[in-house]
Design an enzyme around this catalytic site. Structure first.
Site, PDB file in Angstrom:
ATOM      1  N   GLU A   1      36.075  36.932  36.803  1.00 25.44           N
ATOM      2  CA  GLU A   1      34.998  37.226  35.855  1.00 25.44           C
ATOM      3  C   GLU A   1      33.663  37.257  36.590  1.00 25.44           C
ATOM      4  O   GLU A   1      33.378  36.391  37.411  1.00 25.44           O
ATOM      5  CB  GLU A   1      34.918  36.139  34.770  1.00 25.44           C
ATOM      6  CG  GLU A   1      36.144  36.006  33.900  1.00 25.44           C
ATOM      7  CD  GLU A   1      36.147  36.961  32.700  1.00 25.44           C
ATOM      8  OE1 GLU A   1      35.186  37.761  32.552  1.00 25.44           O
ATOM      9  OE2 GLU A   1      37.113  36.889  31.916  1.00 25.44           O
TER      10      GLU A   1
ATOM     11  N   HIS B   1      36.414  41.462  35.636  1.00 26.97           N
ATOM     12  CA  HIS B   1      35.902  41.358  34.274  1.00 26.97           C
ATOM     13  C   HIS B   1      34.393  41.133  34.287  1.00 26.97           C
ATOM     14  O   HIS B   1      33.826  40.698  35.290  1.00 26.97           O
ATOM     15  CB  HIS B   1      36.480  40.137  33.552  1.00 26.97           C
ATOM     16  CG  HIS B   1      37.960  40.091  33.401  1.00 26.97           C
ATOM     17  ND1 HIS B   1      38.590  40.453  32.242  1.00 26.97           N
ATOM     18  CD2 HIS B   1      38.932  39.691  34.253  1.00 26.97           C
ATOM     19  CE1 HIS B   1      39.907  40.272  32.378  1.00 26.97           C
ATOM     20  NE2 HIS B   1      40.136  39.812  33.592  1.00 26.97           N
TER      21      HIS B   1
ATOM     22  N   ASP C   1      34.847  45.927  29.623  1.00 25.29           N
ATOM     23  CA  ASP C   1      34.256  45.254  30.784  1.00 25.29           C
ATOM     24  C   ASP C   1      35.002  45.616  32.065  1.00 25.29           C
ATOM     25  O   ASP C   1      36.182  45.937  32.005  1.00 25.29           O
ATOM     26  CB  ASP C   1      34.253  43.726  30.571  1.00 25.29           C
ATOM     27  CG  ASP C   1      35.655  43.137  30.401  1.00 25.29           C
ATOM     28  OD1 ASP C   1      36.379  43.550  29.485  1.00 25.29           O
ATOM     29  OD2 ASP C   1      36.033  42.279  31.213  1.00 25.29           O
TER      30      ASP C   1
ATOM     31  N   HIS D   1      38.992  45.392  33.717  1.00 19.81           N
ATOM     32  CA  HIS D   1      39.682  45.079  32.464  1.00 19.81           C
ATOM     33  C   HIS D   1      39.764  46.339  31.591  1.00 19.81           C
ATOM     34  O   HIS D   1      40.761  46.578  30.914  1.00 19.81           O
ATOM     35  CB  HIS D   1      38.923  43.955  31.729  1.00 19.81           C
ATOM     36  CG  HIS D   1      39.747  43.219  30.721  1.00 19.81           C
ATOM     37  ND1 HIS D   1      39.216  42.244  29.906  1.00 19.81           N
ATOM     38  CD2 HIS D   1      41.071  43.314  30.382  1.00 19.81           C
ATOM     39  CE1 HIS D   1      40.180  41.768  29.116  1.00 19.81           C
ATOM     40  NE2 HIS D   1      41.300  42.407  29.386  1.00 19.81           N
TER      41      HIS D   1
HETATM   42 ZN   LIG Z   1      37.637  41.088  30.467  1.00 18.40          ZN
END
Ligand SMILES: [Zn+2]
Length: 199
Positions: free
Chosen positions: A127, A45, A176, A166
């Site tokens: 992330e 992400h 993303d 994602h």
């Molecule tokens: Zn995401």
């Protein structure tokens, strides 16, 4: 003995589901994975809060339900959102862990990978502090490659082929990590880790 990966600068303890070295900030936004489940994919992400701004503590505050929703107009639009990811790699390469890999983090939402829905059930969510159209930092690729190599070494259901964005598992809904994310560079970074571990 916990199973330790030798494929990376990072070590994964499969008993605790923790990776080291990382700064641990446990998120309340997590729950049990459905049983039985084998970890079988990694979701990459990109996130920044407020969007396009880097370097603050807002992402970790969001994942720990400690964000001041009144501090920025954008935060008002996501007020009350309860989300998390297993890991965050900041722009300077710092690694944070919010959810043990043994538990389910709330990062993918409605999603599907190769015909299999509910990616949160069986994935690791990572992330990157970033934004779709801004190049990610060199050190983020190094850390991400190293972390993924450690995860692959620890969990037999994972491989470099089981890594998706994602945007790939929630097309049309999520964009993303965005066009700025260089997938070939990530594959190179994972490969370098594997090579250095076998020499
Ligand atoms: Zn995401």
């Amino acid at each position: 003995m916990p199973e330790l990966s030798v494929a990376s600068d990072f070590r994964v303890d499969t008993d605790s589901g923790l990776i080291a070295p990382a700064r641990l900030c446990l998120s309340p936004n997590r729950d049990a994975r459905p049983e039985p489940v084998e970890l079988s994919m990694i979701v990459v992400h990109g996130i920044s809060l407020p969007p396009g701004e880097f370097g603050g503590t807002e992402i970790e505050a969001l994942f720990c339900n400690a964000l001041d929703w009144d501090a920025h107009p954008y935060f008002d639009a996501i007020r009350g959102m309860q989300v998390s990811a297993h890991l965050l790699i900041r722009r300077d390469g710092e690694l944070l862990q919010f959810v043990p890999f043994t538990e389910r983090a709330w990062h993918a939402g409605e999603s599907c990978f190769r015909g299999r829905p509910r990616c949160n059930d069986y994935s690791v969510g990572i992330e990157l502090e970033g934004e779709d159209d801004t190049p990610y930092d060199d050190c983020q690729y190094r850390v991400l490659g190293s972390v993924i190599a450690a995860l692959i070494g620890a969990y037999p259901g994972l491989s470099a082929r089981e890594v998706a964005g994602h945007c790939d598992i929630a097309p049309g809904r999520k964009s993303d990590p965005g066009p700025a994310f260089d997938w070939l560079r990530l594959y190179d970074a994972i490969g370098e880790q594997k090579e250095s571990s076998s020499t």
